[in-house]
Motif scaffolding. Structure first.
Motif, PDB file in Angstrom:
ATOM      1  N   GLU A 172       1.023  -1.180   0.072  1.00 53.59           N
ATOM      2  CA  GLU A 172       0.160  -0.163   0.056  1.00 53.59           C
ATOM      3  C   GLU A 172       0.956   1.365   0.126  1.00 53.59           C
ATOM      4  N   LYS A 173       1.932   1.353   0.832  1.00 54.34           N
ATOM      5  CA  LYS A 173       2.870   2.351   0.967  1.00 54.34           C
ATOM      6  C   LYS A 173       3.454   2.443  -0.652  1.00 54.34           C
ATOM      7  N   LEU A 174       3.867   1.483  -1.262  1.00 51.43           N
ATOM      8  CA  LEU A 174       4.512   1.560  -2.509  1.00 51.43           C
ATOM      9  C   LEU A 174       3.788   2.036  -3.378  1.00 51.43           C
ATOM     10  N   LYS A 175       2.459   1.739  -3.456  1.00 49.43           N
ATOM     11  CA  LYS A 175       1.498   2.248  -4.424  1.00 49.43           C
ATOM     12  C   LYS A 175       1.250   3.604  -4.137  1.00 49.43           C
ATOM     13  N   GLN A 176       1.065   4.148  -3.166  1.00 50.25           N
ATOM     14  CA  GLN A 176       0.904   5.531  -2.779  1.00 50.25           C
ATOM     15  C   GLN A 176       2.002   6.410  -2.969  1.00 50.25           C
ATOM     16  N   ARG A 177       3.108   6.047  -2.781  1.00 50.86           N
ATOM     17  CA  ARG A 177       4.280   6.992  -2.790  1.00 50.86           C
ATOM     18  C   ARG A 177       5.054   6.655  -4.448  1.00 50.86           C
ATOM     19  N   PHE A 178       5.015   5.674  -5.027  1.00 46.58           N
ATOM     20  CA  PHE A 178       5.375   5.505  -6.387  1.00 46.58           C
ATOM     21  C   PHE A 178       4.433   4.760  -7.202  1.00 46.58           C
ATOM     22  N   ASN A 179       3.476   5.275  -7.709  1.00 44.52           N
ATOM     23  CA  ASN A 179       2.184   4.782  -8.264  1.00 44.52           C
ATOM     24  C   ASN A 179       2.697   4.298  -9.886  1.00 44.52           C
ATOM     25  N   THR A 180       3.880   4.415 -10.283  1.00 48.15           N
ATOM     26  CA  THR A 180       4.412   3.932 -11.698  1.00 48.15           C
ATOM     27  C   THR A 180       4.872   2.541 -11.533  1.00 48.15           C
ATOM     28  N   LEU A 181       5.113   2.125 -10.244  1.00 45.47           N
ATOM     29  CA  LEU A 181       5.231   0.745 -10.169  1.00 45.47           C
ATOM     30  C   LEU A 181       4.227  -0.153 -10.862  1.00 45.47           C
ATOM     31  N   THR A 182       4.854  -1.390 -11.572  1.00 38.53           N
ATOM     32  CA  THR A 182       3.884  -2.158 -12.226  1.00 38.53           C
ATOM     33  C   THR A 182       3.438  -3.237 -11.044  1.00 38.53           C
ATOM     34  N   GLU A 183       2.438  -4.078 -11.350  1.00 36.80           N
ATOM     35  CA  GLU A 183       2.189  -5.114 -10.345  1.00 36.80           C
ATOM     36  C   GLU A 183       2.994  -6.241 -10.213  1.00 36.80           C
ATOM     37  N   LEU A 184       3.494  -6.544 -11.429  1.00 36.38           N
ATOM     38  CA  LEU A 184       4.954  -7.351 -11.116  1.00 36.38           C
ATOM     39  C   LEU A 184       6.063  -6.834 -10.277  1.00 36.38           C
ATOM     40  N   GLU A 185       6.292  -5.500 -10.688  1.00 39.19           N
ATOM     41  CA  GLU A 185       7.473  -4.815  -9.748  1.00 39.19           C
ATOM     42  C   GLU A 185       7.120  -4.760  -8.291  1.00 39.19           C
ATOM     43  N   LEU A 186       5.747  -4.604  -8.085  1.00 39.55           N
ATOM     44  CA  LEU A 186       5.223  -4.623  -6.578  1.00 39.55           C
ATOM     45  C   LEU A 186       5.727  -5.965  -5.974  1.00 39.55           C
ATOM     46  N   LYS A 187       5.248  -7.141  -6.868  1.00 33.46           N
ATOM     47  CA  LYS A 187       5.771  -8.515  -6.381  1.00 33.46           C
ATOM     48  C   LYS A 187       6.778  -8.725  -6.084  1.00 33.46           C
ATOM     49  N   VAL A 188       7.924  -8.256  -7.008  1.00 33.43           N
ATOM     50  CA  VAL A 188       9.437  -8.255  -7.023  1.00 33.43           C
ATOM     51  C   VAL A 188       9.824  -7.814  -5.491  1.00 33.43           C
ATOM     52  N   CYS A 189       9.063  -6.152  -5.367  1.00 35.75           N
ATOM     53  CA  CYS A 189       9.463  -5.586  -4.006  1.00 35.75           C
ATOM     54  C   CYS A 189       9.216  -6.520  -2.933  1.00 35.75           C
ATOM     55  N   SER A 190       7.962  -7.039  -3.021  1.00 37.96           N
ATOM     56  CA  SER A 190       7.564  -7.944  -1.912  1.00 37.96           C
ATOM     57  C   SER A 190       8.302  -9.005  -1.402  1.00 37.96           C
ATOM     58  N   MET A 191       8.936  -9.973  -2.541  1.00 37.37           N
ATOM     59  CA  MET A 191       9.766 -10.882  -2.481  1.00 37.37           C
ATOM     60  C   MET A 191      11.088 -10.506  -1.980  1.00 37.37           C
ATOM     61  N   ILE A 192      11.670  -9.264  -2.355  1.00 32.50           N
ATOM     62  CA  ILE A 192      12.769  -8.813  -1.841  1.00 32.50           C
ATOM     63  C   ILE A 192      12.863  -8.510  -0.533  1.00 32.50           C
ATOM     64  N   SER A 193      11.763  -7.801  -0.041  1.00 33.91           N
ATOM     65  CA  SER A 193      11.583  -7.606   1.442  1.00 33.91           C
ATOM     66  C   SER A 193      11.612  -8.859   2.253  1.00 33.91           C
ATOM     67  N   LEU A 194      11.115  -9.831   1.602  1.00 31.96           N
ATOM     68  CA  LEU A 194      11.057 -11.340   2.147  1.00 31.96           C
ATOM     69  C   LEU A 194      12.458 -12.027   2.463  1.00 31.96           C
ATOM     70  N   GLY A 195      13.369 -11.389   1.970  1.00 30.68           N
ATOM     71  CA  GLY A 195      14.595 -11.716   2.029  1.00 30.68           C
ATOM     72  C   GLY A 195      15.163 -12.825   0.877  1.00 30.68           C
ATOM     73  N   LEU A 196      14.439 -12.963  -0.308  1.00 26.07           N
ATOM     74  CA  LEU A 196      14.723 -13.909  -1.294  1.00 26.07           C
ATOM     75  C   LEU A 196      15.914 -13.320  -2.119  1.00 26.07           C
ATOM     76  N   SER A 197      16.774 -14.134  -2.829  1.00 24.81           N
ATOM     77  CA  SER A 197      17.404 -13.846  -3.540  1.00 24.81           C
ATOM     78  C   SER A 197      17.091 -13.520  -4.824  1.00 24.81           C
ATOM     79  N   THR A 198      17.946 -12.965  -5.907  1.00 24.93           N
ATOM     80  CA  THR A 198      17.488 -12.423  -7.356  1.00 24.93           C
ATOM     81  C   THR A 198      17.434 -13.869  -7.979  1.00 24.93           C
ATOM     82  N   LYS A 199      18.280 -14.878  -7.580  1.00 29.11           N
ATOM     83  CA  LYS A 199      18.031 -16.228  -8.191  1.00 29.11           C
ATOM     84  C   LYS A 199      16.969 -16.898  -7.951  1.00 29.11           C
ATOM     85  N   GLU A 200      16.516 -16.840  -6.746  1.00 30.65           N
ATOM     86  CA  GLU A 200      15.156 -17.474  -6.119  1.00 30.65           C
ATOM     87  C   GLU A 200      14.133 -16.783  -6.645  1.00 30.65           C
ATOM     88  N   ILE A 201      14.016 -15.688  -6.653  1.00 29.04           N
ATOM     89  CA  ILE A 201      12.717 -14.727  -7.304  1.00 29.04           C
ATOM     90  C   ILE A 201      12.524 -15.065  -8.597  1.00 29.04           C
TER      91      ILE A 201
END
Length: 241
Positions: A172-201
């Protein structure tokens, strides 16, 4: 000193400011009494006064003072108890979130490994060149079966739903502050915050590491971050705000 000056001095000192004051006065004008009350007088008695009246007023003031002290102490105790309960609640909630995060990350790693195995098998079978027609049919059937397994597997959908539930505040915060992020980019952000590596994502999304790196680049650009910034740290700070 006159009476008002004495009151001012008593009320200005830490050791005497809480002592209730009864003013004995010959003044009868309302404005004079109003000034006395404004300076902190608890009560007044007009001169001449009777001993019984004075003792009675003193007793009442002391009783009221003790009552309000006890009331304030009760309010303070209640507030401290509420703060203690709130801290305990927040601690419990934080532990639950940490456990959910750990479990979800473990599930993500397992899911990524499974996806990698399926993708590797699919790629190997797709590039096989059998000599006889029977072998070709077998390989073709296996490729189709693997494709159906991948399409019919709802593990990622369940994982994605749990991830969205866990990180809804961040999203929700990402959508409010950076509304140009796509749904896929939001999903990637969520996975990064979870601690997943680029390879795992990449393995979770049936994508390449290069594609995920490209997503990270565009996310940083849209968030006005330097390319060398730790994106996970930035996302965690945003979530805690």
């Amino acid at each position: 000193l006159n009476g008002i000056d004495a009151i001012v001095q008593l009320k200005s000192k830490e050791v005497t400011k809480e002592i209730p004051i009864i003013m004995l006065t010959s003044q009868s004008k309302p404005e004079d009494l109003q000034i006395a009350f404004e300076y902190g007088v608890a009560d007044f008695i007009k001169k001449p006064f009777h001993k019984i009246e004075l003792l009675s007023r003193v007793k009442n003031i002391v009783t009221l003072t003790r009552y309000y002290q006890e009331l304030n102490q009760m309010k303070l105790d209640k507030l401290q108890l509420e703060n203690s309960l709130e801290k305990e609640k927040n601690k419990k909630l934080k532990n639950e979130v940490a456990l959910q995060t750990h479990t979800l990350k473990s599930n993500a790693v397992q899911l990524a490994n499974k996806n990698k195995i399926l993708q590797d098998m699919y790629d190997k079978l797709s590039h096989l060149s059998p000599v006889d027609m029977q072998s070709k049919r077998v390989v073709s059937d296996l490729v189709n079966d693997l494709d159906q397994i991948r399409k019919g597997d709802h593990s990622f959908e369940q994982f994605n739903s749990q991830l969205e539930e866990l990180n809804y505040k961040l999203i929700e915060k990402l959508k409010q502050r950076f509304n140009t992020l796509t749904e896929l980019e939001l999903k990637v952000c969520s996975m990064i915050s979870l601690g997943l590596s680029t390879k795992e994502i990449a393995e979770l999304l049936f994508s390449s590491v290069r594609t995920i790196d490209s997503h990270r680049y565009h996310i940083n650009k849209k968030m006005n971050n330097d390319s060398s910034v730790n994106l996970k740290k930035v996302l965690m700070q945003l979530e805690e705000e």
